[in-house]
Design a protein around this motif. Structure first.
Motif, PDB file in Angstrom:
ATOM      1  N   LEU A  23       0.816  -1.209   0.000  1.00  0.00           N
ATOM      2  CA  LEU A  23       0.000   0.000   0.000  1.00  0.00           C
ATOM      3  C   LEU A  23       0.854   1.264   0.000  1.00  0.00           C
ATOM      4  N   GLY A  27      -0.857   2.974  -3.119  1.00  0.00           N
ATOM      5  CA  GLY A  27      -1.706   4.105  -2.781  1.00  0.00           C
ATOM      6  C   GLY A  27      -1.230   5.399  -3.424  1.00  0.00           C
ATOM      7  N   SER A 175      -1.621   4.654   4.934  1.00  0.00           N
ATOM      8  CA  SER A 175      -2.538   5.513   4.183  1.00  0.00           C
ATOM      9  C   SER A 175      -2.063   6.956   4.106  1.00  0.00           C
TER      10      SER A 175
END
Length: 329
Positions: A23, A27, A175
């Motif tokens: 990620l 991302g 994130s």
């Protein structure tokens, strides 16, 4: 048929290594690809053009987390103008930070790159290369102490989701790399370009870099409705030890006390005092988990009148005492 002109191409080079966090790469990469597909430069109106690549000092097939692998190119001998280098994080970061080819490449090209960024604990790689010396940076909260202990010339910002210090950008865990990438799009092409990119990716409004890594309550707010109070929430987080009753908050919001209280509850769904209490609780919980500060100091920093008051609030929101929150880490 002529192809429409685009904004000046910008190169985004992701530096991956065995054991990288998928990620951390996927991302931010998707942010740049979505910006290229859907957004336009705010100043010129031209389509955005990001050229994305993945490089590695080792194998051309790099194994990451989740049993996923990605094809990578060798480390380039030169960087094109306008290149941003992004070092991802992951379980393999310790080995990566001891890789002489990778570290040497970063040192040789640090002045050539327009920006050098890290996602999550990729900051440890930048620090090992000497790129964070004398600078402010952040990383995943789990690695705060490791970064500070091993690199004493780095000022570790424990309260940010991303940090910009000159041409060096760093972000918190997982994130937060998406938030960093959106900030880079905004830096390159304007806030409107970042906003449309976030909308296409069905993300909340781009979070400012100084937002706390650890405010769970902030994440529960409907950001489309709460935009009018976004700056106020950031100010509250930065001033938790102050008197944060209605008069002070209304003045910051530029409203009468009655109008502020009514509008705030309508949009946010809770009274202002409840938000202040939740932000104090979240922040205190973070300090208890990531520092050795005495409970009394944590309570004072977060605006609680006493440890007992902090304890009551933690019991209310988490069902655990402040001391238990510290013990479970």
């Amino acid at each position: 048929m002529l192809t429409p002109a685009s904004a000046t191409p910008r190169q985004i080079v992701f530096l991956a290594f065995p054991g990288f966090q998928v990620l951390d790469l996927a991302g931010p990469m998707q942010v740049f690809l979505s910006a290229s597909d859907h957004a336009r430069d705010a100043a010129t109106g031209l389509p955005i053009d990001y050229r994305v690549s993945v490089v590695s000092s080792g194998p051309t097939r790099v194994q990451g987390s989740l049993s996923l692998a990605i094809d990578a190119e060798p480390l380039p001998s030169a960087l094109k103008p306008g290149t941003t280098v992004m070092v991802v994080g992951g379980r393999g970061v310790e080995a990566a930070s001891r890789d002489p080819l990778l570290i040497g490449w970063l040192r040789r090209h640090m002045h050539e790159a327009e920006r050098i960024c890290s996602v999550c604990n990729g900051a440890l790689v930048l620090a090992r290369a000497g790129l964070l010396a004398g600078k402010r940076a952040t990383t995943h909260w789990v690695d705060f102490d490791k970064l500070q202990r091993n690199f004493r010339d780095v000022t570790v910002d424990r309260d940010a989701i991303y940090v910009r210090d000159g041409k060096i950008w760093s972000s918190a865990g997982v994130s937060a790399g998406i938030d960093l990438a959106l900030a880079l799009v905004a830096d390159d092409h304007g806030e409107a370009a970042a906003a449309i990119t976030a909308k296409w990716m069905v993300l909340y409004v781009k979070r400012p870099g100084n937002q706390s890594q650890f405010s769970d309550f902030i994440e529960t707010i409907d950001h489309d409705k709460a935009g009018a109070f976004a700056e106020l929430h950031q100010w509250i987080l930065a001033n938790l030890s102050r008197d944060l009753r209605i008069p002070e908050l209304a003045a910051r919001a530029g409203m009468s006390e009655r109008t502020f209280a009514r509008k705030y509850r309508t949009l946010i769904g809770v009274p202002p005092a409840e938000t202040v209490k939740r932000l104090r609780a979240d922040t205190a919980r973070h300090h208890l988990r990531t520092s050795t500060l005495p409970l009394k100091t944590v309570a004072a920093r977060c605006g609680f009148g006493s440890v007992e008051q902090m304890n009551r609030v933690h019991l209310k929101f988490y069902g655990l005492t402040s001391r238990t929150l510290r013990d479970i880490g």
